[in-house]
Write a protein that holds these residues in place. Sequence first.
Motif, mmCIF file in Angstrom:
data_model
loop_
_atom_site.group_PDB
_atom_site.id
_atom_site.type_symbol
_atom_site.label_atom_id
_atom_site.label_comp_id
_atom_site.label_asym_id
_atom_site.label_seq_id
_atom_site.Cartn_x
_atom_site.Cartn_y
_atom_site.Cartn_z
ATOM 1 N N PRO A 20 22.344 43.983 66.979
ATOM 2 C CA PRO A 20 22.885 44.129 68.341
ATOM 3 C C PRO A 20 23.204 45.581 68.705
ATOM 4 N N VAL A 21 23.602 46.381 67.722
ATOM 5 C CA VAL A 21 23.867 47.797 68.002
ATOM 6 C C VAL A 21 22.564 48.471 68.437
ATOM 7 N N TYR A 22 21.480 48.140 67.759
ATOM 8 C CA TYR A 22 20.171 48.695 68.126
ATOM 9 C C TYR A 22 19.785 48.247 69.539
ATOM 10 N N TRP A 23 20.041 46.989 69.858
ATOM 11 C CA TRP A 23 19.724 46.481 71.195
ATOM 12 C C TRP A 23 20.516 47.232 72.275
ATOM 13 N N LEU A 24 21.786 47.466 72.005
ATOM 14 C CA LEU A 24 22.618 48.159 72.995
ATOM 15 C C LEU A 24 22.222 49.627 73.152
ATOM 16 N N LEU A 25 21.888 50.294 72.065
ATOM 17 C CA LEU A 25 21.561 51.714 72.128
ATOM 18 C C LEU A 25 20.135 51.969 72.590
ATOM 19 N N GLY A 27 17.702 49.339 73.598
ATOM 20 C CA GLY A 27 17.175 48.408 74.577
ATOM 21 C C GLY A 27 15.741 47.988 74.291
ATOM 22 N N THR A 32 14.427 45.002 68.196
ATOM 23 C CA THR A 32 15.546 44.071 68.054
ATOM 24 C C THR A 32 15.082 42.750 67.470
#
Length: 132
Positions: A20-25, A27, A32
């Motif tokens: 999720p951190v990768y998704w937030l940073l 996108g 992801t």
Amino acid sequence: MKAESWIFGITTIFVAVVAPVYWLLAGDPTGTSALVMTALLFGMVTLYLGFHASRMDPRPEDRKEGEIADGAGELGFFPPYSWWPLWCALALGVIVYGTALAAWWLVIIGFVIGAIMVCGFIFEYYRGEHAH
């Protein structure tokens, strides 16, 4: 196997937190989804190892009072050498090459050769120098 299940469990938690951190940073949906699938695969291995570790006798390296001498003895059968994986890989190469060229006759030849090579690989230790 308890040590292995702990290692895979910690890696599962790490990848599950990173996804999720990768998704937030970033996108990035591709990365992801790859991280999510990695977490699921590590989780599957963790469950498998944990399940079997709880149902089998502890190995010498799993016991706190285990000695090096407790692990002595035969470790299993290790084949000396084999040429069959090379021929199986070449048959697969013929199949993939035929598929890339859309030459279905080459794919059929590759499957026939592959079937023969896989049979040789399976029955390698039933005859010849290393027969059991």
